[in-house]
Design a protein around this motif. Structure first.
Motif, mmCIF file in Angstrom:
data_model
loop_
_atom_site.group_PDB
_atom_site.id
_atom_site.type_symbol
_atom_site.label_atom_id
_atom_site.label_comp_id
_atom_site.label_asym_id
_atom_site.label_seq_id
_atom_site.Cartn_x
_atom_site.Cartn_y
_atom_site.Cartn_z
ATOM 1 N N LYS A 1 0.355 -1.550 -0.334
ATOM 2 C CA LYS A 1 -0.263 -0.390 -0.318
ATOM 3 C C LYS A 1 1.303 1.223 -0.037
ATOM 4 O O LYS A 1 0.110 1.948 -0.315
ATOM 5 C CB LYS A 1 -0.892 0.186 0.988
ATOM 6 N N GLU A 2 2.324 1.243 0.478
ATOM 7 C CA GLU A 2 3.108 2.153 1.149
ATOM 8 C C GLU A 2 3.633 2.675 -0.263
ATOM 9 O O GLU A 2 3.987 3.709 -1.324
ATOM 10 C CB GLU A 2 3.953 1.791 1.440
ATOM 11 N N ARG A 3 3.528 1.454 -1.631
ATOM 12 C CA ARG A 3 4.652 2.409 -2.480
ATOM 13 C C ARG A 3 2.960 2.263 -3.294
ATOM 14 O O ARG A 3 3.542 2.895 -4.041
ATOM 15 C CB ARG A 3 4.634 0.468 -3.580
ATOM 16 N N TYR A 4 1.844 2.059 -3.417
ATOM 17 C CA TYR A 4 0.495 2.355 -4.137
ATOM 18 C C TYR A 4 0.335 3.832 -3.619
ATOM 19 O O TYR A 4 0.616 4.608 -5.429
ATOM 20 C CB TYR A 4 -0.751 1.583 -3.909
ATOM 21 N N PHE A 5 0.231 4.233 -2.953
ATOM 22 C CA PHE A 5 0.596 5.294 -2.852
ATOM 23 C C PHE A 5 1.743 6.908 -2.895
ATOM 24 O O PHE A 5 1.050 7.747 -3.137
ATOM 25 C CB PHE A 5 -0.450 5.522 -1.015
ATOM 26 N N ILE A 6 2.258 5.986 -3.133
ATOM 27 C CA ILE A 6 4.144 6.774 -3.536
ATOM 28 C C ILE A 6 3.685 6.751 -4.775
ATOM 29 O O ILE A 6 4.100 7.982 -5.246
ATOM 30 C CB ILE A 6 4.935 6.275 -2.603
ATOM 31 N N GLN A 7 3.239 6.084 -5.821
ATOM 32 C CA GLN A 7 2.881 6.116 -7.288
ATOM 33 C C GLN A 7 1.569 7.181 -7.361
ATOM 34 O O GLN A 7 2.478 7.650 -8.227
ATOM 35 C CB GLN A 7 2.889 4.929 -7.325
ATOM 36 N N LYS A 8 1.362 6.630 -6.639
ATOM 37 C CA LYS A 8 -0.290 7.782 -6.869
ATOM 38 C C LYS A 8 -0.023 9.055 -6.513
ATOM 39 O O LYS A 8 -0.455 9.907 -7.145
ATOM 40 C CB LYS A 8 -1.850 7.608 -6.120
ATOM 41 N N ALA A 9 1.162 9.503 -5.654
ATOM 42 C CA ALA A 9 1.171 10.779 -5.055
ATOM 43 C C ALA A 9 2.029 11.384 -6.492
ATOM 44 O O ALA A 9 2.000 12.683 -6.059
ATOM 45 C CB ALA A 9 2.553 10.436 -3.823
#
Lengths: 359, 359
Positions: free
Chosen positions: B124-132
């Motif tokens: 999830k951390e990876r996902y949100f950083i990508q989205k950011a």
């Protein structure tokens, strides 16, 4: 939810499980259809389906495509003469040695051996145990996945007990399940022996690399602490590098590199596996450290000889295999009923990766 | 695969990344179509697609439905005035306090704050950083997931650096990334203070319950060891109960129960969170142990007061929030360029769960 905080489907599941346990629903019997169950217990079909899926998950019921749901039949009188061995990695050298020992015993008694790998994954372990219940095995030998973490499918092991299928933990055991049958390596002694050897060879700054999510790492760490304590060397938690299943290939070197960057005069390193030892030696060489002149390396593993010349602690897996097979067969044939709790001592082999330090 | 062991698509990915980094492909520019890229680099479309998906994953390229692939545009001159706070659990009391402190600073400067929860899940951390990266934020504050485990998406953090987006670790930091900007709690000191307090209150058999997969647990354990060492009480690894994300609600009690079953005269227990302390007290009461008469309990947490009357170590989250916001704003506005490595000291509050032992 009723006032005890349990959902309708959970209560229905418990009622049906009770009916199976007390024989109201017979082994091998076809269950009522979902509609009939919904009517009988005055609940929705949705509730019935959720209760059934729990019973299937716990191994009490099996769903047969197009035929309906059946209470699992575990009470056949004739044995299937099949045993399942569930290990982390079936291709490993250690398992090959274990098999050598087991097969001798099993084949003599006419047993067939099935082997599956869990890849140290708790979900795969659960899956294979469920499947084993369907395949009708007589006994199970398990090397538990992530054995320092509380078992999430304890219920399945209870189901095995209910069906009278003996099982035996090898190499490790889940916390809180130590009262089950198990044949364990003496990892405490392994950590102790490795550390004591380095101390006797004049080492004081000894780094330990241990896994924090298996029994083996936790126990080796205890042995490490004991060996230091005995000679009055104080314990520095900074010298312990804990790794996890997820970062086992990266963390050991990151930890050692950090110590060296901070100018900690590391004299010896105890590695939980020979693969970690090998990787470390490669990296140490790159930064110009000589083994064993600058740093001694000592490995720990299930079997000896995978890494030539490595000083290491190992176990005689073939002997363990023979013991495991004999005990499981006795359990299956009811010749042995008391709980088995056996500890296998480790051995030390001295290679060329350790060297006496001049004090 | 070529002789360096890299696949074709990996090599193509590296070529394209280089082109982005050196400006051959401009920020915001539309990339060639898959067919054109395949022709240009003399590879299959399949290879192009795999290379592109790696670039998208690492945040260099963004795919726009029906329009094609674009090099991410991070060089806009005007700021978006948006900051992302990525925490393990956004509803937690600690985060609410942190927000109080942050918002004051951010709103004064006209910044908007986005908040997401990772649920302590690395994916999830990876996902949100990508989205950011797509949402065009000016800065990022991260409470890392499982912070004792080597970061599996270090590349994404490099991408953030490449795009000049400042980020700041709070509460913990991944091994090997300690050279990044971070504002950390002094967990070492927390473990030390808690243990020293119990020792001064006459306790000797002190159990420590620590998490082995976050920075906090590893550091608190070091402080615990130090406090024992200072007064010459020897360290017993048997007194440490390591828990993991997966078994955090079960393991602490299983560990304590086992010690008590083995008649270990436990006098005090240091718990890494107040929730663990609460659960333990409930279970100890069931088996007839009185707190603090029989056993003292001391908690550690981000904020005080969630568990009334509990003796505990905590941090002033609101103050931390103010510091975090100020530093990040300075970083965004280039007023501060040196690496930030700040340690926040813990505080001890004495409740009714600890009691002086008569020696």
């Amino acid at each position: 939810m009723n006032k005890t905080g349990r959902t309708k489907y959970y209560i229905l599941m418990e009622i049906m499980k009770q009916a199976i346990l007390n024989g109201t629903i017979k082994a091998g019997e076809k269950l009522l259809s979902e509609n009939e169950l919904a009517k009988k217990y005055e609940v929705s079909r949705h509730t019935v389906r959720r209760a059934l899926s729990l019973l299937i998950e716990e191994g009490y019921v099996t769903a047969q495509q197009g035929r309906g749901n059946f209470c699992i039949d575990r009470f056949q009188i004739e044995k299937t003469k099949r045993i399942l061995l569930l290990v982390r990695e079936k291709e490993s050298v250690a398992v090959q040695h274990l098999l050598l020992g087991m097969k001798k015993e099993l084949f003599r008694s006419g047993y067939e051996l099935l082997i599956e790998s869990t890849d140290n994954n708790v979900e795969k372990e659960r899956y294979f145990i469920q499947k084993a219940l369907d395949r009708k095995i007589d006994g199970l030998i398990i090397e538990p996945s992530k054995s320092e973490i509380v078992c999430s499918h304890q219920q399945l092991y209870e189901t095995l007990r209910y069906y009278g299928i003996p099982y035996l933990f090898i190499q490790g055991v889940y916390p809180g399940m130590r009262n089950q049958d198990c044949i364990l390596k003496d990892d405490y002694q392994a950590g102790y022996l490795a550390t004591r050897y380095l101390i006797r060879q004049g080492h004081k700054k000894i780094v330990g690399i241990f896994s924090s999510d298996d029994h083996q790492g936790i126990e080796q760490h205890k042995g490490y602490v004991k060996a230091l304590e005995k000679v009055g060397i104080s314990y520095h938690p900074e010298f312990i590098i804990w790794f996890h299943e997820e970062d086992r290939w990266k963390k050991p070197w990151i930890g050692v590199e950090e110590l060296l960057k901070n100018n900690v005069p590391v004299e010896g390193i105890i590695c939980q596996t020979d693969r970690i030892a090998r990787e470390l030696m490669k990296n140490l060489e790159i930064i110009g450290k000589k083994i064993p002149e600058d740093i001694s390396i000592i490995g720990n593993d299930l079997v000896e000889g995978k890494q030539k010349n490595l000083t290491m602690i190992f176990y005689h897996q073939q002997e363990i295999g023979e013991k495991v097979a004999t005990i499981l067969l006795h359990k299956i044939e009811n010749k042995r009923t008391e709980t088995v709790d056996m500890i296998i001592p480790p051995k030390l082999i001295i290679g060329r990766t350790t060297k006496k330090r001049i004090l």
